[in-house]
Design a protein around this motif. Structure first.
Motif, PDB file in Angstrom:
ATOM      1  N   LYS A  76       5.375  -6.563   2.482  1.00  0.00           N
ATOM      2  CA  LYS A  76       6.754  -6.374   2.222  1.00  0.00           C
ATOM      3  C   LYS A  76       7.671  -6.549   3.747  1.00  0.00           C
ATOM      4  N   ARG A  83       2.335   7.346   8.999  1.00  0.00           N
ATOM      5  CA  ARG A  83       2.942   6.550   7.985  1.00  0.00           C
ATOM      6  C   ARG A  83       4.254   7.296   7.365  1.00  0.00           C
ATOM      7  N   LEU A 140      -3.009  -4.986  11.636  1.00  0.00           N
ATOM      8  CA  LEU A 140      -1.983  -4.146  11.802  1.00  0.00           C
ATOM      9  C   LEU A 140      -2.270  -2.820  10.885  1.00  0.00           C
ATOM     10  N   ARG A 193      -4.867  -8.536   3.444  1.00  0.00           N
ATOM     11  CA  ARG A 193      -6.203  -8.217   2.935  1.00  0.00           C
ATOM     12  C   ARG A 193      -6.126  -8.218   1.452  1.00  0.00           C
ATOM     13  N   GLY A 225       8.638   7.508   8.475  1.00  0.00           N
ATOM     14  CA  GLY A 225       9.929   7.173   9.477  1.00  0.00           C
ATOM     15  C   GLY A 225       9.450   5.734   9.794  1.00  0.00           C
ATOM     16  N   LYS A 281      -3.268  -0.757  -0.539  1.00  0.00           N
ATOM     17  CA  LYS A 281      -2.799  -0.140   0.981  1.00  0.00           C
ATOM     18  C   LYS A 281      -1.990  -1.385   1.823  1.00  0.00           C
ATOM     19  N   THR A 282      -2.036  -2.777   1.389  1.00  0.00           N
ATOM     20  CA  THR A 282      -1.617  -3.594   2.333  1.00  0.00           C
ATOM     21  C   THR A 282      -0.207  -4.164   1.846  1.00  0.00           C
ATOM     22  N   LYS A 283       0.409  -3.331   0.540  1.00  0.00           N
ATOM     23  CA  LYS A 283       1.497  -4.088   0.146  1.00  0.00           C
ATOM     24  C   LYS A 283       2.889  -3.674   1.040  1.00  0.00           C
ATOM     25  N   PRO A 284       2.739  -2.563   1.837  1.00  0.00           N
ATOM     26  CA  PRO A 284       3.876  -2.327   2.564  1.00  0.00           C
ATOM     27  C   PRO A 284       3.552  -3.286   3.700  1.00  0.00           C
ATOM     28  N   ILE A 343      -0.740 -13.171  13.373  1.00  0.00           N
ATOM     29  CA  ILE A 343      -0.523 -11.659  13.494  1.00  0.00           C
ATOM     30  C   ILE A 343      -1.433 -11.098  12.585  1.00  0.00           C
ATOM     31  N   CYS A 344      -2.177  -9.921  13.220  1.00  0.00           N
ATOM     32  CA  CYS A 344      -3.126  -9.260  12.509  1.00  0.00           C
ATOM     33  C   CYS A 344      -3.657  -7.853  12.813  1.00  0.00           C
TER      34      CYS A 344
HETATM   35  C1  LIG Z   1       1.498  -1.622   7.198  1.00  0.00           C
HETATM   36  C2  LIG Z   1       1.676  -0.269   7.761  1.00  0.00           C
HETATM   37  C3  LIG Z   1       1.419  -0.374   9.400  1.00  0.00           C
HETATM   38  C4  LIG Z   1       3.218   0.023   7.454  1.00  0.00           C
HETATM   39  O1  LIG Z   1       3.463   1.257   7.945  1.00  0.00           O
HETATM   40  P1  LIG Z   1       4.262   2.287   6.748  1.00  0.00           P
HETATM   41  O2  LIG Z   1       3.438   2.246   5.426  1.00  0.00           O
HETATM   42  O3  LIG Z   1       4.580   3.740   7.402  1.00  0.00           O
HETATM   43  O4  LIG Z   1       5.607   1.463   6.407  1.00  0.00           O
HETATM   44  P2  LIG Z   1       6.797   1.928   5.611  1.00  0.00           P
HETATM   45  O5  LIG Z   1       8.089   1.624   6.413  1.00  0.00           O
HETATM   46  O6  LIG Z   1       6.698   2.952   4.921  1.00  0.00           O
HETATM   47  O7  LIG Z   1       6.781   0.514   4.244  1.00  0.00           O
HETATM   48  C5  LIG Z   1       6.971  -0.684   4.746  1.00  0.00           C
HETATM   49  C6  LIG Z   1       7.814  -1.355   3.677  1.00  0.00           C
HETATM   50  O8  LIG Z   1       7.003  -1.343   2.563  1.00  0.00           O
HETATM   51  C7  LIG Z   1       7.560  -0.820   1.430  1.00  0.00           C
HETATM   52  N1  LIG Z   1       6.557  -0.227   0.457  1.00  0.00           N
HETATM   53  C8  LIG Z   1       5.853   1.017   0.731  1.00  0.00           C
HETATM   54  N2  LIG Z   1       5.096   1.005  -0.421  1.00  0.00           N
HETATM   55  C9  LIG Z   1       4.991  -0.142  -1.148  1.00  0.00           C
HETATM   56  C10 LIG Z   1       4.513  -0.826  -2.329  1.00  0.00           C
HETATM   57  N3  LIG Z   1       3.322  -0.025  -2.616  1.00  0.00           N
HETATM   58  N4  LIG Z   1       4.631  -1.753  -2.649  1.00  0.00           N
HETATM   59  C11 LIG Z   1       5.757  -2.561  -2.105  1.00  0.00           C
HETATM   60  N5  LIG Z   1       6.183  -1.991  -1.033  1.00  0.00           N
HETATM   61  C12 LIG Z   1       6.052  -0.908  -0.658  1.00  0.00           C
HETATM   62  C13 LIG Z   1       8.543   0.179   2.035  1.00  0.00           C
HETATM   63  O9  LIG Z   1       9.518   0.722   1.091  1.00  0.00           O
HETATM   64  C14 LIG Z   1       9.169  -0.364   3.184  1.00  0.00           C
HETATM   65  O10 LIG Z   1      10.046  -1.274   2.954  1.00  0.00           O
HETATM   66  P3  LIG Z   1      11.500  -1.171   3.535  1.00  0.00           P
HETATM   67  O11 LIG Z   1      11.469  -1.471   4.725  1.00  0.00           O
HETATM   68  O12 LIG Z   1      12.597  -2.337   2.776  1.00  0.00           O
HETATM   69  O13 LIG Z   1      11.998   0.253   3.146  1.00  0.00           O
HETATM   70  C15 LIG Z   1       0.740   0.691   6.946  1.00  0.00           C
HETATM   71  O14 LIG Z   1       0.940   0.764   5.615  1.00  0.00           O
HETATM   72  C16 LIG Z   1      -0.750   0.745   7.101  1.00  0.00           C
HETATM   73  O15 LIG Z   1      -1.223   0.978   8.254  1.00  0.00           O
HETATM   74  N6  LIG Z   1      -1.197   0.180   6.236  1.00  0.00           N
HETATM   75  C17 LIG Z   1      -2.612  -0.046   6.124  1.00  0.00           C
HETATM   76  C18 LIG Z   1      -3.331  -0.889   6.815  1.00  0.00           C
HETATM   77  C19 LIG Z   1      -3.265  -2.478   6.138  1.00  0.00           C
HETATM   78  O16 LIG Z   1      -3.471  -2.827   4.928  1.00  0.00           O
HETATM   79  N7  LIG Z   1      -2.782  -3.211   7.189  1.00  0.00           N
HETATM   80  C20 LIG Z   1      -2.504  -4.675   6.858  1.00  0.00           C
HETATM   81  C21 LIG Z   1      -3.642  -5.504   6.751  1.00  0.00           C
HETATM   82  S1  LIG Z   1      -3.311  -7.234   6.743  1.00  0.00           S
HETATM   83  C22 LIG Z   1      -2.916  -7.380   8.399  1.00  0.00           C
HETATM   84  O17 LIG Z   1      -3.038  -6.769   9.287  1.00  0.00           O
HETATM   85  C23 LIG Z   1      -2.040  -8.779   8.354  1.00  0.00           C
HETATM   86  C24 LIG Z   1      -0.631  -8.501   8.272  1.00  0.00           C
HETATM   87  C25 LIG Z   1       0.009  -8.137   9.574  1.00  0.00           C
HETATM   88  O18 LIG Z   1      -0.550  -8.255  10.683  1.00  0.00           O
HETATM   89  O19 LIG Z   1       1.225  -7.901   9.384  1.00  0.00           O
END
Ligand SMILES: CC(C)(COP(=O)(O)OP(=O)(O)OC[C@H]1O[C@@H](n2cnc3c(N)ncnc32)[C@H](O)[C@@H]1OP(=O)(O)O)[C@@H](O)C(=O)NCCC(=O)NCCSC(=O)CCC(=O)O
Length: 339
Positions: free
Chosen positions: A238, A133, A126, A165, A135, A232-235, A123-124
């Protein structure tokens, strides 16, 4: 409503905008028109292929606001990685240096290059655009991939990985890469990352250190980011950890970001989702649920509270607008889970 669906060639401009916004280190989305167009065409071919086992398909999805037509984000699944071009990782192992005579016992970490994840599904890509970001959209985008995989199990491997990442700054400087660059390469991290994104990985086998590396010989800055994700990849991480994904010591060759893995059948969303028959009715409300129509080329998924699940009859009551968005008729089967 927010609808997840397969990407089409009409989404090119939005897809490119997402590639620009995703920034350095987001290897799978280089800002390159031809490559992005190729990804879209490959995805269209993958969704329409008849298959009974995975090979080199790539499925790309976009999340669309059906009222405005705006593309909010994207995500993708690679059916089987490393089948056409080798997939490399470092695996972190241990070696013990022990002298009974001197009473010295040292455990040292070793990074060994491998192709252990060859054939796994990945899976990738995302990415939810910043204004969205909030809800449930991010959670929905990440988890919906697993219902697609569950419904089309034969198209995927039983092991699923995600390459997270790793750490780099806003200019694209990676402390891990800096060490490799100094000793083995002469190009900058964004250029190496871009080449990998284009699928041009020959330089890896040509220039990468050929022998295992003692981690304690790396710079302190490089050691500090091994297995760590970009802020930015921490969510994203998680969300995967909550699904049961684990880090088993595999890291990216260039930025040392962790690769996490899970068995498809053990993923929480796969285990907890149910397949139910649809009943279209007015004035329904309940807990927010994700619902997918189990389609392939016509795959549609959304999340809504205009629905309620009756476990005794295994029926999902949905409002007509939900049925319309997912192209459903009464009695059709859907896969659904609570968000
Ligand atoms: C990944 C998403 C789509 C997630 O969307 P949101 O940020 O709106 O999500 P969210 O619901 O607010 O947060 C998801 C969970 O992470 C927690 N959370 C938020 N910030 C956090 C932090 N700094 N450290 C640890 N946990 C954290 C929230 O409490 C929530 O947990 P609870 O549910 O417990 O409340 C976004 O952040 C994004 O586009 N990020 C930037 C791009 C990125 O780096 N993508 C990943 C690349 S790596 C990749 O693509 C491979 C992985 C993959 O495909 O999944």
């Amino acid at each position: 409503m927010q609808i997840l669906r397969p990407i089409t060639s009409n989404d090119f401009a939005a897809f490119k905008q997402i590639a620009i916004e995703s920034g350095h280190g987001f290897t799978s989305l280089p800002v390159d028109d031809q490559l992005l167009q190729d990804k879209i065409s490959r995805s269209e071919r993958s969704f329409s292929k008849q298959l009974d086992k995975p090979f080199d398909e790539g499925y790309v999805f976009v999340l669309e606001d059906s009222e405005t037509g705006e593309i909010m984000g994207t995500t993708a699944i690679e059916a089987a990685v490393g089948m056409q071009v080798p997939l490399y990782h470092y695996h972190m192992g241990k070696t013990v240096h022990h002298s009974r005579t001197l009473d010295v016992y040292n455990t040292v970490e070793i990074l060994s290059m491998c192709n252990d994840y060859t054939g796994c599904s990945e899976i990738c890509t995302l990415f939810l655009r910043e204004p969205f970001r909030k809800g449930l959209a991010g959670r929905f985008l990440s988890r919906s991939r697993f219902v697609f995989m569950a419904d089309h199990e034969a198209r995927f491997s039983d092991t699923v990985i995600a390459e997270m990442r790793g750490v780099s700054d806003s200019q694209g400087n990676s402390p891990f890469w800096k060490w490799l660059q100094e000793h083995f390469f002469s190009i900058e991290f964004p250029q190496a990352d871009h080449l990998v994104g284009l699928g041009d990985k020959v330089f890896i086998s040509e220039l990468m250190p050929k022998y295992p590396i003692y981690a304690n010989l790396l710079s302190q800055d490089a050691q500090a980011v091994i297995g760590k994700v970009h802020e930015k990849t921490k969510p994203a991480l998680k969300l995967l950890e909550k699904e049961g994904f684990e880090h088993r010591g595999y890291i990216d060759l260039f930025d040392a970001g962790p690769t996490v893995e899970a068995k498809l059948k053990n993923i929480r969303t796969v285990q907890r989702s149910v397949v139910a028959a649809v009943n279209i009715t007015s004035d329904v409300s309940g807990k927010a649920r994700a619902i997918s129509n189990q389609g392939l080329a016509n795959f549609r998924a959304t999340f809504t509270d205009k629905c309620s699940y009756d476990s005794t009859t295994n029926t999902l009551n949905v409002e007509p607008c939900v049925a319309q968005a997912l192209e459903l008729s009464n009695g059709d089967l859907v896969r659904t889970f609570t968000l």
